[in-house]
Scaffold this motif. Structure first.
Motif, PDB file in Angstrom:
ATOM      1  N   GLU A 279     -10.246  -5.050   5.932  1.00  0.00           N
ATOM      2  CA  GLU A 279     -10.173  -3.587   5.940  1.00  0.00           C
ATOM      3  C   GLU A 279     -10.096  -3.013   7.352  1.00  0.00           C
ATOM      4  O   GLU A 279      -9.469  -1.967   7.556  1.00  0.00           O
ATOM      5  N   ASP A 280     -10.743  -3.641   8.330  1.00  0.00           N
ATOM      6  CA  ASP A 280     -10.738  -3.058   9.673  1.00  0.00           C
ATOM      7  C   ASP A 280      -9.471  -3.398  10.448  1.00  0.00           C
ATOM      8  O   ASP A 280      -9.187  -2.780  11.478  1.00  0.00           O
TER       9      ASP A 280
ATOM     10  N   ALA B 106       0.257 -10.940  -6.254  1.00  0.00           N
ATOM     11  CA  ALA B 106       1.146  -9.783  -6.428  1.00  0.00           C
ATOM     12  C   ALA B 106       0.363  -8.484  -6.574  1.00  0.00           C
ATOM     13  O   ALA B 106       0.907  -7.489  -7.030  1.00  0.00           O
ATOM     14  N   ARG B 107      -0.896  -8.468  -6.162  1.00  0.00           N
ATOM     15  CA  ARG B 107      -1.662  -7.225  -6.277  1.00  0.00           C
ATOM     16  C   ARG B 107      -1.267  -6.211  -5.210  1.00  0.00           C
ATOM     17  O   ARG B 107      -1.485  -5.015  -5.380  1.00  0.00           O
ATOM     18  N   GLY B 108      -0.714  -6.674  -4.106  1.00  0.00           N
ATOM     19  CA  GLY B 108      -0.201  -5.777  -3.072  1.00  0.00           C
ATOM     20  C   GLY B 108       1.234  -6.184  -2.778  1.00  0.00           C
ATOM     21  O   GLY B 108       1.585  -7.362  -2.879  1.00  0.00           O
ATOM     22  N   ALA B 109       2.061  -5.232  -2.376  1.00  0.00           N
ATOM     23  CA  ALA B 109       3.481  -5.504  -2.199  1.00  0.00           C
ATOM     24  C   ALA B 109       3.751  -6.345  -0.960  1.00  0.00           C
ATOM     25  O   ALA B 109       3.079  -6.208   0.068  1.00  0.00           O
TER      26      ALA B 109
ATOM     27  N   ALA C 104      -1.067  -0.047  11.583  1.00  0.00           N
ATOM     28  CA  ALA C 104      -0.696  -1.338  12.162  1.00  0.00           C
ATOM     29  C   ALA C 104       0.814  -1.552  12.122  1.00  0.00           C
ATOM     30  O   ALA C 104       1.380  -2.248  12.963  1.00  0.00           O
ATOM     31  N   TYR C 105       1.473  -0.959  11.120  1.00  0.00           N
ATOM     32  CA  TYR C 105       2.917  -1.120  11.003  1.00  0.00           C
ATOM     33  C   TYR C 105       3.673  -0.467  12.164  1.00  0.00           C
ATOM     34  O   TYR C 105       4.858  -0.735  12.366  1.00  0.00           O
ATOM     35  N   ALA C 106       3.021   0.422  12.873  1.00  0.00           N
ATOM     36  CA  ALA C 106       3.724   1.122  13.946  1.00  0.00           C
ATOM     37  C   ALA C 106       4.032   0.197  15.120  1.00  0.00           C
ATOM     38  O   ALA C 106       4.920   0.479  15.927  1.00  0.00           O
ATOM     39  N   ASP C 107       3.313  -0.905  15.203  1.00  0.00           N
ATOM     40  CA  ASP C 107       3.521  -1.847  16.297  1.00  0.00           C
ATOM     41  C   ASP C 107       4.757  -2.702  16.000  1.00  0.00           C
ATOM     42  O   ASP C 107       4.766  -3.442  15.019  1.00  0.00           O
TER      43      ASP C 107
ATOM     44  N   GLY D  22       1.287  -2.949   0.903  1.00  0.00           N
ATOM     45  CA  GLY D  22       0.895  -4.286   1.304  1.00  0.00           C
ATOM     46  C   GLY D  22      -0.496  -4.462   1.889  1.00  0.00           C
ATOM     47  O   GLY D  22      -1.240  -5.358   1.480  1.00  0.00           O
ATOM     48  N   PRO D  23      -0.891  -3.626   2.889  1.00  0.00           N
ATOM     49  CA  PRO D  23      -2.139  -3.911   3.609  1.00  0.00           C
ATOM     50  C   PRO D  23      -3.390  -3.850   2.739  1.00  0.00           C
ATOM     51  O   PRO D  23      -4.463  -4.220   3.205  1.00  0.00           O
ATOM     52  N   ILE D  24      -3.256  -3.384   1.502  1.00  0.00           N
ATOM     53  CA  ILE D  24      -4.433  -3.437   0.629  1.00  0.00           C
ATOM     54  C   ILE D  24      -4.858  -4.886   0.417  1.00  0.00           C
ATOM     55  O   ILE D  24      -6.038  -5.192   0.350  1.00  0.00           O
TER      56      ILE D  24
END
Lengths: 239, 239, 239, 239, 239, 239
Positions: free
Chosen positions: D61-62, D97-100, D68-71, D147-149
């Motif tokens: 989570e942290d 498959a719980r997150g994309a 983070a995708y901006a990098d 995705g990041p979930i």
């Protein structure tokens, strides 16, 4: 919620869950043994008591925070304080053991209160301590994560699912080293009586098998083997 | 069904299932360890014997009633009475542990008859009693519900699946505290010999590792380490 | 890879994985307990140490042969010889227990080298011998088949998945009889301190529950119960 | 990362994944078809290209926040911009498959860049839009959650697992309406040639079966049926 | 193996699998719908026919090689050539779709021979071609890998499991767009008649619901609604 | 149960479930997309509406008989007649698709009554007919067996689990071709507004990606790209 007759309780504590499933199958009940629900530790005492139910739904991050437990009306905490002595607290955890359904402090409180046992189809935490309690506790597998990560205690006293079995409040939960069977309340007394008889016959069969006897004609019972059993179980006559 | 040579039996009872899978892998056999099949209890004796197979299909309510067991030709009851002494009864339960593949009375009968063990990829019932029998029994998990709720014994003596492994009648089943491996009948004697040798080398490795030795050059073996092993295993010479 | 402060190690070895998950949840970390990862045997010593990671991918028949182990640069063998003393070797086995992630000889070598423990989300082989080692080892279930049937050791020292949890090299792995929790390196010392405090409060709660006290107002803590706890924990004053 | 010969690419695009698995099995490779990986929609173009790999571990989570995708160095975003044209982006999503693993914008960017396709053993989001793109995309099932979930993109360019198969960078990924097969780079050209031949023979078999011919003596091929095939495939002679 | 009466076949082809499961449930049969078995493609013709069974066990590397198919006595190839016209080939693949239970050439041969359909609880290969055949084919999911990687055809003509349902040779298999139901041979003709009646009543219900009618008093049927139905279905009288 | 504002409904029907999960994640809600719940057929209309909940527990043979449906107070039948128009009927089927959660007649009745859609984490029966209805229906997989074989409708109007997500009555269920997301009632209007904005930005991104633009600096948005977006979305000025 009907109380459990003391005689039935004594009878049920002396028979196996396997024997009970056979008798329930004879009455057309096929789905009475909780799937993937195991004793927390070997050697715990047997468990018999009417079901007091608690229902979990998935957690939601804005609702399920640790502070929620501070509310005495929180259904899990309510259940811990109000499950009647002699009853079994049965928790519908949706077979999800990623978050705990309870831990050693809650279970100790139940034990002190005289509750007969606890069952979840999820997992308990602090299981090394739980194993040491000597309190009948059944679950799927150990689960250290604190409950609100995955579970929200929604309500109590409703019919629930546990281990893929329907549990109605007041149904008689019986647990041994193999697992837990749910005996519908209305037939529990009759089933208890039949189970004692069936167990006696199985003891007879076991005694015969030890002597090298073949199973056909003995197990399942025939009229002849039943007659033989009646002689076997009779106390030796005195002159 | 070929009998198992007594020397091979003695050799196999002294080696681990892990060692056997390594040797079978060297011969190109990758799928020989029964998946999700565990000893009913810790500390049971090791098991070695040729497979005698029993096959279950799903139950059908009008066929699979308790009275069906009264027929001595019922394949499960037939198997219990006819599995030869020294053999292992292996049951294809389709990995379904919702209904029992057998219970303590049947297992006791097998033990009295001199059968070497029993294996199912389903579950046994009466497992507290089974654990006390001291009879090698392997299954997926305890299952109190009586068999006909989910299983119909279809036939015996055919090749089957058990724990995702092909079991041909006569294949040598070897069980230890880890689980069960199936050694094809035709290579069982050779594998048994090799396994004793491999075990001796592993004992040598263990003795060296205890002394702080590194694994490279020792495990897996090199020509040098093999020579060293031969000296190590030799009895001390006397003058 | 940061070393673990000796004080933090001592603190972490004295607290439960359940307590740690609660504290990590308070910081927003929900997914820290390794799912389906269990001690190989009951009664093993507790485990604390920074993670040294090893990553497995599926095997390919032309690459993953037994001889591959002879190369000291083989990542699994490298990890066995280079995982630093005091660290925990954590293996990403993709939750696949069909082939072993290691066996008794490798684990003994790690133990001799002073490694703090080993964790896989697959299975170990030779588990009866592993259980006797007294070395903290956590896995999914016993798995006799030799590793290269299903696993290829790809590399070490990278972030991995283990039991559905992210493990970064240097994260502090803590194992007890319940399972394994991963404490991110950066907060491990703080969490260790908090855990000792939380455990003390839980001991206080337990002492009160034994006396028959209700949970509301006690667990979770209130300002009043915290004050009471501070009095309870204070050493008796001497005149 | 070796490039794929244009002739081999043309050959592979004309054969089925089923034919390829047969030829790979003949060389001892059993585990080459990605399990539970399906086309996002029916009717997409076939896919052929060398693997460019991306590896996901579980999210924390942290660390895994949307920012983070901006990098641009974020491994997923790097892979989207740097996967070479003609290659296939293959993502190890741990079968979760719980997150994309990606969505329509990323896939459109890949398509515009000339990438040959994308494969994950997790799920894509925006699948209705993805289906309309006409870009070869294979996954387990649709997954709307960002995705990041559940996923953290750890690195790229390493050997990975995808659908329980080992994928080495540069291996040739071939996808049709059935799924995806991984052809090891070193044998891809030879396999491509053999596959064209095998397909021609299968066409011959199909023509014969349509005429009512029995399979024995025809499929698998015999020397006689091969000779017949050679006559069948020959262009009619002209005077 | 009993043949299927032409009238019953015509009746069964006109009703849904859902209607059949209701009628079978009324006779106490609960487990008749094959689980996780789906049409290979939408829009295939309905399937009705007696079961001809084929049984797979796990493959063994030394037995299950491609050349084994050359033997006309190979049970799979035998079944392809001998499954009677009008019958349904039902394959027990142990719910394992990692290797194919058959492909387009075999299915085309069955179709040419007049077989009524094919069912497996594993997977078919060449499914894009199978979908184009127009032949009723039901499976779990597409599976390109050639069969012998995971399956050994053991025998045919025995009772089997398919999709967790017991299939006895001669049982009537009925498939529609939803899946496959197994109707025991002995009651198939009676069930077929009842199903036509039940379907007519459901058509009546549907016509009423379209008009905005409430379900209570209509569905399930009451004596009054049945009388109304009889009037509804009657052809309009002519003067 | 709060009604859904018409503006919010119009906004939600125009955005994707993927966009909604992103916005909910920004507010800390990670578990909002129903797992393993799919549209019954492709091309159904989108679904938006407040949840009206129905809860299933496992069936018991003596309670769950077909005649039970004749009682208008039966919770499932009550829900069919009383789920308010514009709402979505959401059924907690414990992820068990072995028995149907409903069929075409019930769904048609809901559609006639103006209900907005139906969702279960089990399966529907009569799915070929359901697909033709044009009514938004989401489930796990087709399931012909009649409901009472496995399900007992226990009650309605309570918080439930569906697809591993917590559903509180009145939460806004949104379904598209990808699946179903649950938006908590209290934030639905705000989320709807944000989703329209987010979708507009995604349309801008898509237009740019089609032109060959790289993702960094564009997606996720930067202050510069947002400014550019504002210019892009502005209607062309007129003189």
């Amino acid at each position: 919620m009907a109380d459990l007759d003391e005689q039935a309780r004594a009878q049920l504590v002396s028979v196996s869950t396997a024997t009970l499933t056979t008798l329930l199958f004879k009455r057309g009940l096929r789905n009475v043994f909780l799937q993937n629900v195991h004793p927390v530790a070997p050697g715990l005492p047997r468990m018999v008591g009417p079901a007091y139910t608690l229902r979990m739904i998935p957690a939601r991050e804005d609702i399920d925070v640790l502070d929620a437990y501070a509310d005495p009306a929180h259904p899990q905490r309510h259940a811990i304080e109000h499950c009647p002595a002699g009853h079994v607290l049965v928790i519908d955890s949706r077979k999800d053991a990623r978050g705990a359904s309870g831990g050693d402090i809650l279970l100790r409180r139940l034990m002190v209160r005289g509750v007969a046992g606890i069952v979840t189809d999820g997992g308990f935490r602090d299981t090394p301590a739980v194993a040491a309690l000597g309190f009948p506790a059944y679950h799927q597998r150990p689960s250290a994560p604190v409950g609100p990560i995955w579970h929200h205690a929604a309500d109590f006293g409703l019919p629930i699912a546990c281990g893929d079995v329907a549990i109605y409040p007041g149904d008689i939960m019986v647990g041994d080293g193999e697992g837990v069977v749910c005996v519908p309340a209305g037939i529990a007394a009759a089933i208890a009586r039949e189970a004692v008889e069936a167990t006696a016959y199985e003891d007879f069969v076991e005694s015969q098998v030890k002597l090298g006897r073949r199973l056909p004609g003995l197990y399942p019972a025939t009229p002849e083997s039943r007659a033989e059993f009646e002689r076997w179980r009779q106390p030796p006559q005195q002159d």
